[in-house]
Design a protein around this motif. Structure first.
Motif, short mmCIF file in Angstrom:
data_model
loop_
_atom_site.label_atom_id
_atom_site.label_comp_id
_atom_site.label_asym_id
_atom_site.label_seq_id
_atom_site.Cartn_x
_atom_site.Cartn_y
_atom_site.Cartn_z
N LYS B 43 5.62 6.31 -88.94
CA LYS B 43 6.73 6.54 -90.23
C LYS B 43 5.73 6.52 -91.57
N THR B 44 4.99 5.51 -91.79
CA THR B 44 4.14 5.66 -93.17
C THR B 44 3.30 6.76 -93.11
N THR B 45 2.79 7.30 -92.03
CA THR B 45 2.16 8.62 -91.87
C THR B 45 2.99 9.86 -92.32
N PHE B 83 6.03 1.03 -101.58
CA PHE B 83 5.08 1.11 -100.39
C PHE B 83 5.23 -0.24 -99.73
N GLN B 84 4.64 0.11 -98.35
CA GLN B 84 4.81 -1.10 -97.50
C GLN B 84 4.17 -2.54 -98.04
N ASN B 85 2.93 -2.26 -98.71
CA ASN B 85 2.28 -3.32 -99.17
C ASN B 85 2.38 -3.17 -100.70
N PHE B 159 11.41 4.18 -99.38
CA PHE B 159 11.19 2.58 -98.96
C PHE B 159 10.54 2.74 -97.77
N ASP B 160 9.26 2.22 -97.93
CA ASP B 160 8.53 2.01 -96.58
C ASP B 160 8.68 0.56 -96.18
N GLU B 161 9.28 0.15 -95.22
CA GLU B 161 9.58 -1.17 -94.87
C GLU B 161 9.50 -2.26 -95.95
N PRO B 162 10.61 -1.90 -96.89
CA PRO B 162 10.31 -3.22 -97.95
C PRO B 162 10.68 -4.51 -97.70
MG LIG Z 1 4.32 1.77 -91.81
#
Ligand SMILES: [Mg+2]
Ligand SMILES: Nc1ncnc2c1ncn2[C@@H]1O[C@H](COP(=O)(O)OP(=O)(O)O)[C@@H](O)[C@H]1O
Lengths: 379, 312
Positions: B43-45, B83-85, B159-162
């Motif tokens: 997903k992030t990629t 981002f996720q982080n 939104f990446d895994e917020p």
């Molecule tokens: Mg990810």
């Protein structure tokens, strides 16, 4: 956009406690401590005059008397280093306290130093005593195997003592080693700018941090973000160096009288420090901890090579691999100060300034290339 | 149909690892698009490739109909990413952080002040304007992270895994906020490995696994795709083999699992399935309890297609 970036980079700089401690507080503290440790060297009269030494002969020591003899005989009519009088313990000590003599030396199998009047004189006399004691074993060996060689050893000894005394008393050039330490401290402060810069470029590098990612997707090019951050860091760092110089001067360190000429040097030096950090911070394969470690060892290592901790390394390098001194920014910074105060021409000063600028530009160019290639295979 | 994002046959390798394997998707303007997949599914990629943060080996990416590139600032100005982080500056306050990132898009000072205020209000950080990130709890930090990503009012937001590692309260707030942004006109791309969230807010969902797109559609469409339409579980002690065979004969039943006393029956359709089961058990005078009927979840969809659970 430039102003916006600049403003926030500036805010971050002045709020970055670790960076402030390393680039400002630490060098100032180190400078103060060194200044206290070296005593009142700068207060005392630098012009050399013959030292009156009272010698208490507890036991006759022919070698030492030979040395005293050497040192109290002037070369071709010049002023002698010592004026020696042999006295008993009571008169010698009383006379020194009264100011008739500069120091008391107790002569015996061991030579010891007694009361002295002031620090600078104590320095000189102590060095004589120490040099002697150090050489005694050597003399002993020579005496056993080759009694005829003794005068040669003694005269070497007296030469080195004279050399020390004359270096100690140079007045117009401030070439004494103490001032060199302070030059090295200023160089260190410049290079420690690398800490903050490393942090900064890491936060810009896409592969190195989430912040880098966020800034890479922005509407504003990273080149512009990088340049504005660089300027903000540079200005803060330059201010830090100017504070350092004026602080050292204020507490009484003799940095010579071309203080204003020192500013271009620290400006170039600060640029090198920041460029160095930018470069280290932009390397994508290193972890944050590794980058901090490399920044510390590189900046400190360069300063050690510029005689921050012990004297002589710089000279040794100059005699063996001089090119290293031409590319070591810490050496270039301290050497520029030295050149300012010793030479009447500005040739060496400008040469160093140009070298510093070239180094900064090279570091920045390499970081730029790395940051551009950032969109790599590994985030 | 206008698409906000189009990805065609994207291939991305990390050395030997094939992270994206001829992956394609098309996100319509105005929808909330869910990218659902277990950790490591890519997903992030995918997002990094769409944003030109990452080079890829093959494929084509268009955003708002134009080819995406690192210097496509006209496209970038319309994109926001959370981002996720968490990615914020520790030395700057909450307000300054939002203002900084907003300022990378909006030069006009007055407008920016408005936008930043909107963002502060949107994530509910009004009382924390002067706080430094270090002083914020995890949930508040996530909200700041969101504010930094959306303050410039982008038209397309990733939104990446917020909601990873966020308390339930902040999580609901975040989900509601995302729906609000969508109502205000933004196209949303939402990634998660929590099926409930995706089910709750997404208009369309793409399920991915090992860098491949394995199913796409609305929540209902996805569930239509699979055989499993209802699962009934109950407790019946000491059933015989004959009993189980008989249950299998009941209409629409296609799978029966028994682990005394737990019985699980899966149906491929039908209505009143519970009634049929209960009637059968009463006929045979079998004692039962704890009857529970379950409609399929996205996990069942994932399970049926990949043969493994979505949850790790
Ligand atoms: Mg990810
Ligand atoms: N920088 C990288 N180098 C090598 N492999 C990576 C890198 N980033 C991600 N991967 C691998 O690619 C796959 C997809 O990762 P990712 O896109 O982060 O998945 P997700 O976001 O769905 O959890 C995973 O197997 C992961 O280990």
């Amino acid at each position: 956009m430039f102003i916006h970036n600049f403003k926030y980079a500036f805010k971050q700089m002045i709020r970055n406690k670790a960076a402030i401690i390393w680039t400002l507080i630490f060098p100032l503290a180190l400078g103060s401590i060194m200044f206290l440790a070296f005593g009142n060297i700068y207060d005392s009269d630098h012009v050399f005059h013959t030292l009156n030494v009272a010698v208490v002969r507890d036991e006759e020591n022919i070698y030492f008397e030979y040395l005293l003899d050497e040192l109290s005989t002037g070369d071709d009519g010049s002023e002698t280093l010592l004026n020696v009088e042999f006295l008993d313990r009571e008169n010698a000590e009383k006379g020194t306290v009264n100011g008739d003599y500069d120091a008391v030396i107790y002569e015996g199998r061991e030579i010891t130093l007694g009361v002295t009047k002031s620090d600078i004189q104590q320095e000189i006399v102590r060095s004589i005593v120490e040099q002697y004691n150090k050489t005694v074993s050597m003399i002993g060996d020579v005496a056993k195997s080759n009694p005829a060689g003794i005068p040669a050893v003694i005269s070497t000894l007296s030469d080195s003592v004279r050399g020390y005394a004359s270096q100690e008393t140079t007045t117009d050039g401030n070439t004494d080693m103490y001032t060199n330490y302070f030059y090295a401290i200023i160089a260190m402060s410049c290079l420690f700018g690398a800490y903050a810069a490393c942090d900064f470029s890491e936060k810009l590098a896409l592969a190195a941090s989430e912040l880098g990612k966020r800034r890479s997707i922005a509407r504003c090019s990273k080149g512009l973000q990088a340049v504005s951050s660089f300027f903000a860091m540079w200005i803060v760092q330059l201010a830090v160096e100017i504070i350092t110089i004026f602080y050292l001067k204020a507490i009484g360190v003799n940095l010579g009288d071309k203080i204003l000429h020192m500013i271009p040097v620290v400006a170039a030096g600060a640029a090198v420090g920041i460029a160095l950090g930018t470069l280290i911070g932009s390397v994508p394969v290193l972890s944050q901890g590794q980058k901090a470690g490399i920044t510390t060892s590189v900046s400190l290592g360069l300063c050690v090579m510029a005689d921050l901790c012990a004297e002589g390394i710089k000279d040794m390098v100059e005699h063996t691999v001089p090119i290293l001194n031409r590319i070591n920014p810490a050496v270039l910074i301290s050497d520029s100060f030295y050149a300012l105060n010793v030479f009447d021409t500005y040739e060496r000063y400008f040469r160093n300034l140009i070298l510093l600028t070239v180094i900064a530009v090279v570091f920045l160019a390499v970081s730029y290339i790395i940051l551009r290639r950032d969109r790599g295979a590994s985030i | 149909m206008k698409y906000a994002v189009e990805v065609n046959n994207l291939v991305k390798r990390y050395k030997e690892l094939l992270a994206l394997d001829h992956f394609s998707l098309a996100i319509k303007e105005g929808e909330i698009f869910g990218l659902l997949g277990p950790n490591g599914s890519g997903k992030t990629t995918t997002i990094n490739c769409i944003l030109s943060l990452l080079n890829f080996d093959k494929g084509e990416i268009r955003v708002f109909g134009e080819e995406m590139s690192p210097s496509a600032y006209d496209i970038k100005k319309n994109i926001g990413v959370v981002f996720q982080n968490v990615a914020v500056f520790d030395e700057l306050t909450v307000y300054e952080n939002i203002d900084y990132f907003c300022g990378l898009y909006i030069s006009d000072k007055k407008l920016r002040r408005e936008y930043v205020e909107d963002a502060v209000r949107f994530v509910g950080l009004e009382d924390y304007r002067k706080f430094h990130p270090k002083k914020l709890s995890g949930g508040l930090l996530r909200r700041l992270n969101i504010a930094c990503g959306i303050a410039h009012k982008p038209k397309l937001i990733f939104f990446d895994e917020p909601t990873v590692a966020v308390d339930p309260q902040s999580r609901n707030r975040i989900l509601e906020g995302i729906q609000e942004l969508n109502r205000a006109g933004a196209t949303i791309v939402y990634t998660s490995h929590y099926m409930e969230e995706v089910e709750q807010i997404c208009d369309r969902i793409l399920i991915m696994d090992k860098g491949r797109s394995i199913a796409i559609g609305t929540n209902e469409e996805l569930k239509q795709m699979i055989k499993n339409k209802e699962k009934i579980t109950l407790e019946v002690p000491s059933l015989t083999k004959d009993n189980l065979a008989e249950i299998h004969q009941i209409k629409h039943v296609y799978d029966v699992e028994y682990d005394d006393p737990f019985l699980a029956i899966t149906f491929d359709g039908g209505t009143n399935n519970v009634v049929h089961i209960v009637n059968y058990l009463e006929e045979r005078r079998l004692v039962f309890s704890g009857v529970h009927s379950q409609l399929p979840t996205l996990n069942d969809v994932f399970l049926e297609i990949t043969g493994k659970e979505l949850r790790d």
